[in-house]
Design a protein around this motif. Structure first.
Motif, PDB file in Angstrom:
ATOM      1  N   LEU A 214       0.827  -1.210   0.131  1.00  0.00           N
ATOM      2  CA  LEU A 214      -0.270   0.017   0.027  1.00  0.00           C
ATOM      3  C   LEU A 214       0.701   1.353   0.178  1.00  0.00           C
ATOM      4  N   ASP A 215       1.987   1.220   0.661  1.00  0.00           N
ATOM      5  CA  ASP A 215       2.894   2.416   0.613  1.00  0.00           C
ATOM      6  C   ASP A 215       3.702   2.305  -0.696  1.00  0.00           C
ATOM      7  N   VAL A 216       3.826   1.570  -1.240  1.00  0.00           N
ATOM      8  CA  VAL A 216       4.405   1.573  -2.678  1.00  0.00           C
ATOM      9  C   VAL A 216       3.165   2.188  -3.718  1.00  0.00           C
ATOM     10  N   LEU A 217       2.142   1.757  -3.416  1.00  0.00           N
ATOM     11  CA  LEU A 217       1.060   2.437  -4.383  1.00  0.00           C
ATOM     12  C   LEU A 217       0.652   3.749  -4.132  1.00  0.00           C
ATOM     13  N   GLN A 218       0.833   4.227  -2.932  1.00  0.00           N
ATOM     14  CA  GLN A 218       0.898   5.605  -2.815  1.00  0.00           C
ATOM     15  C   GLN A 218       1.855   6.464  -3.210  1.00  0.00           C
ATOM     16  N   ASP A 219       3.208   5.840  -3.189  1.00  0.00           N
ATOM     17  CA  ASP A 219       4.232   6.475  -3.618  1.00  0.00           C
ATOM     18  C   ASP A 219       4.250   6.760  -5.170  1.00  0.00           C
ATOM     19  N   LEU A 220       3.789   5.512  -5.667  1.00  0.00           N
ATOM     20  CA  LEU A 220       3.434   5.449  -7.302  1.00  0.00           C
ATOM     21  C   LEU A 220       2.376   6.601  -7.444  1.00  0.00           C
ATOM     22  N   SER A 221       1.519   6.596  -6.824  1.00  0.00           N
ATOM     23  CA  SER A 221       0.104   7.600  -7.094  1.00  0.00           C
ATOM     24  C   SER A 221       0.793   9.229  -7.155  1.00  0.00           C
ATOM     25  N   ILE A 222       1.398   9.370  -5.886  1.00  0.00           N
ATOM     26  CA  ILE A 222       1.806  10.662  -5.786  1.00  0.00           C
ATOM     27  C   ILE A 222       2.866  11.241  -6.729  1.00  0.00           C
ATOM     28  N   THR A 223       4.103  10.278  -7.037  1.00  0.00           N
ATOM     29  CA  THR A 223       5.002  10.565  -8.044  1.00  0.00           C
ATOM     30  C   THR A 223       4.114  10.760  -9.350  1.00  0.00           C
ATOM     31  N   LEU A 224       3.235  10.157  -9.952  1.00  0.00           N
ATOM     32  CA  LEU A 224       2.593  10.318 -10.955  1.00  0.00           C
ATOM     33  C   LEU A 224       1.283  11.230 -11.243  1.00  0.00           C
TER      34      LEU A 224
ATOM     35  N   TYR B 111     -13.623 -12.464 -14.449  1.00  0.00           N
ATOM     36  CA  TYR B 111     -13.584 -11.762 -13.362  1.00  0.00           C
ATOM     37  C   TYR B 111     -12.240 -10.809 -13.263  1.00  0.00           C
ATOM     38  N   PHE B 112     -12.372  -9.554 -12.158  1.00  0.00           N
ATOM     39  CA  PHE B 112     -11.256  -8.988 -12.012  1.00  0.00           C
ATOM     40  C   PHE B 112     -11.318  -8.729 -10.494  1.00  0.00           C
ATOM     41  N   GLN B 113     -10.305  -9.185  -9.618  1.00  0.00           N
ATOM     42  CA  GLN B 113     -10.295  -9.058  -8.253  1.00  0.00           C
ATOM     43  C   GLN B 113      -9.192  -7.741  -7.976  1.00  0.00           C
ATOM     44  N   ARG B 114      -9.759  -7.112  -7.118  1.00  0.00           N
ATOM     45  CA  ARG B 114      -8.944  -5.673  -6.895  1.00  0.00           C
ATOM     46  C   ARG B 114      -8.187  -6.588  -5.450  1.00  0.00           C
ATOM     47  N   LEU B 115      -6.927  -6.526  -5.844  1.00  0.00           N
ATOM     48  CA  LEU B 115      -5.961  -7.153  -4.653  1.00  0.00           C
ATOM     49  C   LEU B 115      -5.415  -6.048  -3.853  1.00  0.00           C
ATOM     50  N   TYR B 116      -5.132  -4.861  -4.387  1.00  0.00           N
ATOM     51  CA  TYR B 116      -4.469  -3.653  -3.483  1.00  0.00           C
ATOM     52  C   TYR B 116      -4.863  -2.494  -4.429  1.00  0.00           C
ATOM     53  N   SER B 117      -5.178  -1.354  -3.301  1.00  0.00           N
ATOM     54  CA  SER B 117      -5.494  -0.235  -4.036  1.00  0.00           C
ATOM     55  C   SER B 117      -5.175   0.994  -2.967  1.00  0.00           C
ATOM     56  N   TRP B 118      -4.588   2.132  -3.517  1.00  0.00           N
ATOM     57  CA  TRP B 118      -4.526   3.229  -2.659  1.00  0.00           C
ATOM     58  C   TRP B 118      -5.358   4.389  -3.220  1.00  0.00           C
TER      59      TRP B 118
ATOM     60  N   CYS C  15       6.609  -0.753 -12.269  1.00  0.00           N
ATOM     61  CA  CYS C  15       6.127  -1.012 -11.020  1.00  0.00           C
ATOM     62  C   CYS C  15       5.171  -1.974 -10.630  1.00  0.00           C
ATOM     63  N   GLY C  16       4.318  -2.129 -11.714  1.00  0.00           N
ATOM     64  CA  GLY C  16       3.332  -3.434 -11.699  1.00  0.00           C
ATOM     65  C   GLY C  16       4.094  -4.517 -11.463  1.00  0.00           C
ATOM     66  N   ILE C  17       4.918  -4.604 -12.299  1.00  0.00           N
ATOM     67  CA  ILE C  17       5.656  -5.979 -12.559  1.00  0.00           C
ATOM     68  C   ILE C  17       6.518  -6.281 -11.371  1.00  0.00           C
ATOM     69  N   LEU C  18       6.900  -5.375 -10.523  1.00  0.00           N
ATOM     70  CA  LEU C  18       7.819  -5.582  -9.500  1.00  0.00           C
ATOM     71  C   LEU C  18       6.916  -5.948  -8.347  1.00  0.00           C
ATOM     72  N   ILE C  19       5.889  -5.488  -8.372  1.00  0.00           N
ATOM     73  CA  ILE C  19       4.602  -5.828  -7.352  1.00  0.00           C
ATOM     74  C   ILE C  19       4.158  -7.243  -7.317  1.00  0.00           C
TER      75      ILE C  19
END
Length: 985
Positions: free
Chosen positions: A460-470, A488-495, A580-584
């Protein structure tokens, strides 16, 4: 009007000297060529052939033509020619008596001094003034001046004295009074004399001094020792007529100084003519004596270059003194009295009839629009007036742009400002890339160092950093799965929402199919359908950008970037989001698989260290590319070199692909351990499958100069029903190992045989042999054991998880076969396996290449094909596939060799198959070079790139069509038949 001045565009460097010196606004056209270079060419509709551009061009891009060569050719053919020579021949050729003797030796019988014509011209001008009392006159009938008045200032034609020039007057005299027959040639100091001679029609050749000297030098002509003179010597002040002020000296002898005679010469004469046209008649001089050349006709546009001006003036002064030594008034008076008795003034008159050139009217609005193109929106910018564009002012340049005879990029200030903007743009891009690389570095560090308990919060911290930077509203990670035949799509993580395990149907997204196809998707709220609008609108999301995430070509899911405004996303935004998606995802899978493998190890191999060693090895293998990703981002942070940044990004990409490959092996092993490895059953073509494998492996083998060999036994079927992907995985695994363990310059051979057949099922045997390091008996005993390699040192030397052969063994056994190895240490290895495959008897009876029957394929024996392909095994496969057609195939290892072979014999080939990625010269460059010759030979691209933009790039380069790699025999035959016109026999 003759096209006298020419342009050599290859030599033109766009220095604008020609524009700067040319007195005519519309006579030069500036443009950019196909390579983006600034060029200037002549507009013959406006050119007056003054020669100014030729004199200042330092790159030999401007030249002119005269009649010197035609004159000598006609003399050689026996054409009778009388020669007239301007008095300036004496200043341009000090040995002029020998030159005249040479002309006589070539067949010229009569040679006249134009000084006599100058006397006649002065007499005609005086009598015209006395008898007709015209208004103010413009005289000294210089042909460049005449052309200027005719083309650009027709209002001045009424002021031009309607009399022939000295050369014209002498030609009239010879024709009318000497009754000469044949043609007349004039040795002239002026290139524009050709226009005058064309208009009056009585002089046939214009021979300029410069071209005459070039002719003498080119043919190494030596002058005779004897001398010769003119056939007519009686002249007054005619010898000084073409000198600066020469006409004035002649007129003052009769008119005195009571008559106002003004003069203008050189580069300012055309501005003076413009002023003259705007001056009321009462302020104009009685006679306006004008010359195009500053130093008179002695240094005209067609004179010998690099002559010393002081030498010329000295020679002219001697000629003036000789003329003045005669009893001036009495001699000239008697001469003119003789002319009065003999000559008819009307015969020495001429007309001016050349049509006016069209110059569009340019409005002030068009000037303002031109200034806008130049980015000149202030008074200071519009009056920079540096002159580098060849114009005297920025306003003059803007006018030329409005006239479409110049281009904004030719303005050095505009180009400088554009370069500064481009530099700032690149600087901004560089800064953004640095920020993005820092982001990837941070995310990599977070994910590789976090423990299991803190992993969820770290993501979640990673997604926050990614969102703020972009600069977005939030980021979401979606995993795709299927249930009861629906997606179907499952939302695993979101910020900022947190770890919400939300599930939505695939059908809610109209662009889901694009994501599955590997396409990035950007959508604004105004572009969404009702279901999408309702879903995203509830979260105040107005635009999204989604990047697909795939594992071994299988769709895993996607990561999306959400914005609360309707905005666009750059390529860099997409790239960093994907990375970043591939890393996660890699980190998620690693931790999930690691946890499962630890449980499996504890349950199945308690008390052994096999899986422990494997896990250590696996951890090392996974962390190695992740460390590379983090390390490269750290290196990039410290660099301001764009090339190094690109290199870092390429290492990050290759490390990410390697990481995904490791994860794929782990996932396959997990299925095998769980007993869930299943095989698909679908029709496939064995021959095409092997061609695909070789296309992939060939590049890796080529990097080590390893020779690949292939032997498909005669009679082996090519159509089967089974799991093509898994069988391909086994062969690819064995070939990859062979390449890895075979030293540079080694050999790898692949063989395939049908060793049995019963009830529609074939037993196939494959072998992959190499000249690699080989194996000991003890190593062979552990080779196919899960989680182990033949030697622990193998990991340190060559890397890998040790799962490849275990997975291959499981796949082979699933196909009712077995796999084994024959090897000795230091003597290479031979991996052999058998599999059972159901034959596809329902398909058309295809056999191996060597056994294709002649009634199934066309006869191409009358055609010759040129194949450009840098990988040897691909060339061998191509030749083998097409062997039954009878077509003759010539090969080239790169585009340069293909181009040379085609140029050597353009009619030899009927079609060219051109690979795109080749060393020295690629396929696109080779195609463009071939098309420059004007040939229409069919050229078909052969490449693994099949995106729309790739196909368009091939067609834009001049190719006719496109073939996909790996090689498809039917597709190749279809293209050859299409462009060569062959039919089945």
């Amino acid at each position: 009007m003759r096209k006298i001045v020419g342009s050599n565009q290859e030599l033109c460097v766009g220095c604008n000297r020609c524009i700067r010196e040319c007195p005519i606004e519309m006579a030069n056209l500036t443009y950019k060529d196909e390579q983006g270079n600034i060029k200037v060419k002549v507009d013959h509709n406006h050119c007056i052939a003054c020669g100014a551009c030729i004199a200042v061009c330092k790159h030999n891009a401007r030249h002119y033509e005269d009649d010197t060569e035609a004159f000598f050719n006609d003399l050689e053919a026996g054409v009778p020619i009388t020669l007239i020579a301007a008095p300036s021949i004496k200043t341009n050729f000090p040995a002029w008596p020998q030159v005249l003797a040479y002309f006589r030796s070539k067949g010229v019988k009569k040679i006249y001094d134009v000084s006599m014509g100058a006397d006649i011209c002065v007499w005609a001008l005086l009598r015209y003034i006395e008898r007709e009392n015209p208004g103010p006159l413009i005289t000294q009938p210089c042909p460049a001046i005449v052309s200027y008045c005719e083309i650009h200032r027709p209002s001045l034609l009424k002021n031009l004295a309607p009399l022939h020039s000295p050369m014209g007057c002498l030609a009239v005299y010879l024709k009318e009074y000497e009754k000469i027959e044949g043609k007349i040639a004039a040795i002239s100091p002026c290139i524009s004399k050709a226009n005058e001679f064309e208009d009056i029609g009585i002089i046939d050749y214009n021979i300029t001094y410069a071209k005459l000297e070039e002719y003498f030098e080119y043919f190494r002509i030596s002058m005779p020792t004897e001398e010769s003179g003119f056939d007519h010597h009686e002249s007054g002040l005619g010898a000084v007529f073409p000198a600066p002020g020469g006409l004035k000296e002649n007129l003052e002898l009769f008119l005195g100084k009571s008559v106002r005679v003004d003069k203008s010469e050189g580069s300012t004469v055309y501005q003076d003519l413009d002023s003259y046209a705007e001056t009321p008649e009462e302020y104009r001089p009685r006679i306006f004596d004008v010359l195009n050349c500053m130093e008179g006709c002695n240094i005209g546009s067609g004179c010998v270059k690099n002559k010393n001006i002081f030498h010329i003036q000295s020679d002219m002064n001697k000629a003036r003194q000789l003329a003045l030594e005669k009893p001036n008034s009495d001699f000239v008076k008697n001469l003119f009295d003789h002319y009065d008795k003999v000559f008819d003034l009307q015969k020495f008159k001429r007309k001016y009839t050349r049509p006016q050139a069209y110059v569009p009217e340019i409005s002030e609005r068009e000037i303002r629009l031109a200034f806008a193109l130049l980015d000149k929106d202030t008074w200071e910018k519009q009056n920079f007036n540096c002159g580098a564009c060849g114009s005297n002012s920025c306003r003059e340049m803007a006018r030329k742009i409005a006239l479409h005879i110049n281009i904004p990029v030719n303005c050095i200030v505009n180009s400088r400002d554009n370069m500064e903007r481009e530099h700032q743009k690149n600087l901004d891009l560089y800064k953004r890339n640095v920020i993005y690389l820092e982001l990837v570095h941070r995310i990599g560090e977070y994910l590789i160092s976090v423990n299991q308990d803190e992993f969820q919060d770290t993501v979640l911290d990673v997604l926050q950093d990614l969102s703020i930077t972009l600069n977005s509203r939030g980021v979401r990670l979606w995993k795709y799965f299927e249930q009861d035949g629906k997606g179907y799509f499952q939302r695993l993580y979101s910020w900022p929402e947190g770890n919400l395990k939300e599930i939505v149907p695939e059908s809610i997204l109209s662009w889901a199919s694009l994501l599955k196809a590997g396409k990035n998707v950007t959508r604004k709220i105004s572009e969404m359908n009702q279901a999408e609008t309702e879903y995203y609108g509830k979260d105040s999301i107005n635009s999204i950008m989604s990047a697909p995430l795939s594992i071994r070509g299988e769709y895993w899911g996607f990561i999306s970037l959400n914005s609360d405004t309707e905005r666009g996303f750059s390529e860099e935004d997409v790239s960093v989001l994907t990375a970043c998606g591939i890393l996660i995802v890699s980190s998620v899978i690693e931790r999930d698989v690691t946890e499962k493998l630890i449980l499996a190890r504890e349950a199945a191999l308690a008390g052994t260290r096999a899986k422990s060693d494997f896990l250590s090895r696996m951890s090392h293998e996974i962390r190695t590319p992740m460390n590379a990703i983090i390390g490269m981002t750290k290196i990039a942070e410290a660099s301001n070199d764009m090339e190094k940044l690109r290199y870092c990004l390429s290492i990050i990409q290759s490390s990410s692909n390697h990481l995904l490959g490791l994860i794929n092996d782990i996932l396959d092993m997990s299925k095998i351990e769980a007993g869930k490895l299943e095989l698909d059953s679908a029709p496939f073509n064995l021959e095409r499958m092997i061609a695909k494998i070789f296309s992939f492996i060939g590049e890796k083998a080529g990097q080590k100069s390893i020779k690949l060999g292939l032997d498909l036994a005669k009679g082996i079927p090519v159509r089967f029903i089974g799991d093509e992907l898994r069988l391909s995985q086994v062969i690819t695994n064995l070939l990859s190992n062979a390449v890895k363990f075979t030293p540079d310059g080694g050999t790898i051979n692949v063989e395939a045989h049908e060793i049995g057949r019963k009830d529609g099922v074939s037993v196939l045997r494959f072998s992959v042999s190499d000249t690699g390091i080989g194996l000991t008996a003890e190593q062979i005993s552990r080779l196919f054991t899960a989680f182990e390699q033949a030697d622990k040192n193998i990991t340190q030397r060559f890397g890998g998880t040790g799962l490849g052969l275990t997975i291959s063994k499981s796949v082979v056994e699933k196909m009712n076969g077995k796999i084994w190895v024959e090897s000795e240490m230091g003597k290479g290895s031979n991996f052999i396996f058998n599999v059972e495959l159901q034959r596809d008897d329902a398909a058309s009876a295809e056999s191996a290449t060597a056994s294709i029957s002649s009634n199934e394929i066309p006869d191409f024996s009358n055609f010759k094909l040129l194949l450009a392909e840098d990988i040897e095994i691909n060339r061998e496969i191509f030749i083998s596939l097409l062997e039954p057609t009878g077509i003759a195939i010539d090969t080239a290892e790169n585009g340069r060799i293909a181009l040379n072979k085609f140029k050597h014999d353009p009619d030899k080939y009927n079609i060219i198959i051109m690979d795109l990625q080749m060393p020295e010269m690629n396929g696109l460059e080779a195609t463009r070079a071939i098309r420059e010759s004007g040939t229409q030979i069919p050229i078909v691209a052969m490449t693994a790139n099949a995106f729309k933009e790739d196909v368009e790039q091939c067609l834009a380069a001049g190719m006719n069509d496109h073939l996909m790699k790996p090689i498809d025999l039917n597709a190749v035959i279809e293209k050859i038949g299409k462009y060569c016109g062959a039919k089945n026999p």
